[in-house]
Write a protein that holds these residues in place. Structure first.
Motif, PDB file in Angstrom:
ATOM      1  N   PHE A 103      -6.666   5.183   8.305  1.00 32.45           N
ATOM      2  CA  PHE A 103      -7.719   5.097   7.294  1.00 32.45           C
ATOM      3  C   PHE A 103      -7.104   4.374   6.104  1.00 32.45           C
ATOM      4  N   SER A 104      -7.796   3.390   5.584  1.00 35.39           N
ATOM      5  CA  SER A 104      -7.182   2.574   4.551  1.00 35.39           C
ATOM      6  C   SER A 104      -8.213   2.062   3.568  1.00 35.39           C
ATOM      7  N   GLY A 105      -7.723   1.641   2.416  1.00 38.40           N
ATOM      8  CA  GLY A 105      -8.611   1.071   1.409  1.00 38.40           C
ATOM      9  C   GLY A 105      -8.141   1.389   0.011  1.00 38.40           C
ATOM     10  N   PRO A 106      -8.775   0.741  -0.968  1.00 42.15           N
ATOM     11  CA  PRO A 106      -8.341   0.900  -2.350  1.00 42.15           C
ATOM     12  C   PRO A 106      -8.837   2.194  -2.994  1.00 42.15           C
ATOM     13  N   ASP A 107      -9.863   2.800  -2.436  1.00 45.04           N
ATOM     14  CA  ASP A 107     -10.528   3.884  -3.159  1.00 45.04           C
ATOM     15  C   ASP A 107     -10.270   5.277  -2.610  1.00 45.04           C
TER      16      ASP A 107
ATOM     17  N   PRO B 150       0.828  -1.202   0.000  1.00 50.03           N
ATOM     18  CA  PRO B 150       0.000   0.000   0.000  1.00 50.03           C
ATOM     19  C   PRO B 150       0.864   1.256   0.000  1.00 50.03           C
ATOM     20  N   ILE B 151       0.295   2.328  -0.489  1.00 48.73           N
ATOM     21  CA  ILE B 151       0.885   3.656  -0.319  1.00 48.73           C
ATOM     22  C   ILE B 151       0.682   4.052   1.140  1.00 48.73           C
TER      23      ILE B 151
ATOM     24  N   GLY C 157      -4.041   4.489  -5.751  1.00 46.87           N
ATOM     25  CA  GLY C 157      -3.992   3.069  -5.405  1.00 46.87           C
ATOM     26  C   GLY C 157      -4.316   2.811  -3.949  1.00 46.87           C
ATOM     27  N   TRP C 158      -4.225   1.555  -3.584  1.00 42.18           N
ATOM     28  CA  TRP C 158      -4.528   1.109  -2.219  1.00 42.18           C
ATOM     29  C   TRP C 158      -3.631   1.868  -1.244  1.00 42.18           C
TER      30      TRP C 158
ATOM     31  N   PHE D 256      -9.568  13.574  -0.970  1.00 39.56           N
ATOM     32  CA  PHE D 256      -9.510  12.200  -0.447  1.00 39.56           C
ATOM     33  C   PHE D 256     -10.699  11.957   0.492  1.00 39.56           C
ATOM     34  N   ASP D 257     -10.440  11.217   1.585  1.00 38.17           N
ATOM     35  CA  ASP D 257     -11.493  10.997   2.589  1.00 38.17           C
ATOM     36  C   ASP D 257     -11.256  11.916   3.785  1.00 38.17           C
ATOM     37  N   HIS D 258     -10.713  13.080   3.499  1.00 37.08           N
ATOM     38  CA  HIS D 258     -10.330  13.943   4.604  1.00 37.08           C
ATOM     39  C   HIS D 258     -11.517  14.488   5.379  1.00 37.08           C
TER      40      HIS D 258
END
Lengths: 224, 224
Positions: free
Chosen positions: B81-85, B9-10, B90-91, B126-128
């Motif tokens: 916080f994690s995930g592909p989207d 993952p990044i 990328g992940w 992002f998901d900020h």
DNA sequence: AAAATAGTGTCTTTCAGACAGTATTAT
DNA sequence: ATAATACTGTCTGAAAGACACTATTTT
């Protein structure tokens, strides 16, 4: 991807899996088969598979299933642990979780899997002692006001049992009368109608966790 | 390193930087210069540099210093916080932190840096938005019983000011008498000996946070 | 009888919350 | 006078903690 000029950290996810056996809080460990730390007890954990894992929680769920056959438990994010020295393979990040499981759901322990009293576990691989300490602190804190400790119980339990798990987690005695008064106020448990008889004495009524069991919330109206 | 057959993952680290300006809780955002989300406001964050960062907290400290010139503040881990989207590259994993800073320590805001009322910030990159929500919830929860909100104040402050920050963070009014009774019990503040005069009225005494200020602890003797 | 549990009731202490002021020192 | 702050005090109600029982149902 990864167009950076610098190396990326290793990313793993690890779980502090706790259960209750014979009234004692137990930690699940795995004896490592491969280096680093071959032969040493460690928290179950592993790499994230970006192909199949939906997120880090999904990764640790998959890993626990693969390594211990476990499924269905309370999972909660603990914290991340990072640095150049915690893993001899290089700069690493561990996304740490705490899982509370019922002993019965663990079934037979596979080869290399062991339970040890959580408060006595020491000399785990990597910085897993630190991760364990974080989990125990979290459990103790939440034990003061949430239904978390109850998640360690089997699905049906007696009142003495649930009081005992709260006492174990908190490390203090509780007054029977006050504890049960609180159980009622919070509507934490409900009767199953069944009873259980072990040794002498009046049979204990069996309870289960109430469906929409008051998680945290209340108790926290007051206060600066 | 990284002898895995699957992509890693990044890993980034991001911070919700909060401060108090004119009695309002403010969020620090950066306008992104590069894709993805070029031109969109985002939490300050970036990659971990395994060469120089001692851990993730060190990384976000360095990043905040580089991007905003900031140094010296309360830093606290929030969650991962994690995930592909969540990142189109990328992940990815973000190790999220919350930083409470004093407005004065921010100084002049550099180009692209902005403060917006924290409870109104929306549509971050992002998901900020999710990360921000997590931070605000954490601040609100801890506002009930820790000295956290006080860390947003300038180093010298008045009693009405500290009461106001607790009210702001909690979103409720507090009784003056009860609040000050509690301040005394907890020995949270100590007089500087100085006063401040603004507009009409009796001059306000200036206080500072007490040295060994009772973090959390107490308030928590009781309770199941 | 002894053991283990269930259940009831009461008293005390702590403390947040609410309220009602008075006192001080400035514009 | 008016404003802003500091300071002191009292009352109430909620809830935890402690304690003392009684009642039930088994070995």
């Amino acid at each position: 991807m990864q167009d950076q000029s610098f190396p990326t950290p290793i990313v793993t996810t690890d779980a502090v899996v706790l259960t209750l056996e014979d009234g004692v809080l137990q930690l699940l460990t795995l004896r490592r088969a491969q280096p680093p730390f071959a032969g040493v007890a460690a928290l179950p954990g592993g790499y994230i598979h970006t192909q199949e894992d939906h997120d880090a929680a999904g990764a640790i769920t998959r890993i626990l299933r693969e390594k211990t056959g476990l499924g269905g438990f309370h999972l909660e994010q603990l914290a991340s642990f990072s640095g150049p020295d915690r893993d001899p393979r290089g700069w690493s990040v561990s996304l740490a979780y705490m899982a509370l499981v019922r002993r019965k759901d663990l079934g037979e322990l596979a080869e290399g899997v062991a339970l040890t009293p959580a408060y006595e576990a020491r000399d785990l691989a990597f910085d897993h002692d630190d991760i364990l300490a974080t989990a125990l602190r979290r459990l103790r804190d939440k034990g003061a006001w949430s239904n978390l400790p109850a998640l360690l119980l089997p699905s049906e339990f007696t009142l003495p049992e649930i009081q005992n798990i709260y006492e174990t987690v908190r490390g203090t005695k509780l007054d029977q009368s006050s504890f049960r008064r609180k159980l009622n106020e919070l509507r934490l448990v409900e009767e199953t109608g069944k009873t259980r008889q072990e040794s002498a004495g009046r049979p204990a009524k069996l309870y289960r966790l109430a469906s929409g069991a008051a998680y945290a919330s209340r108790l926290f109206d007051r206060m600066i």
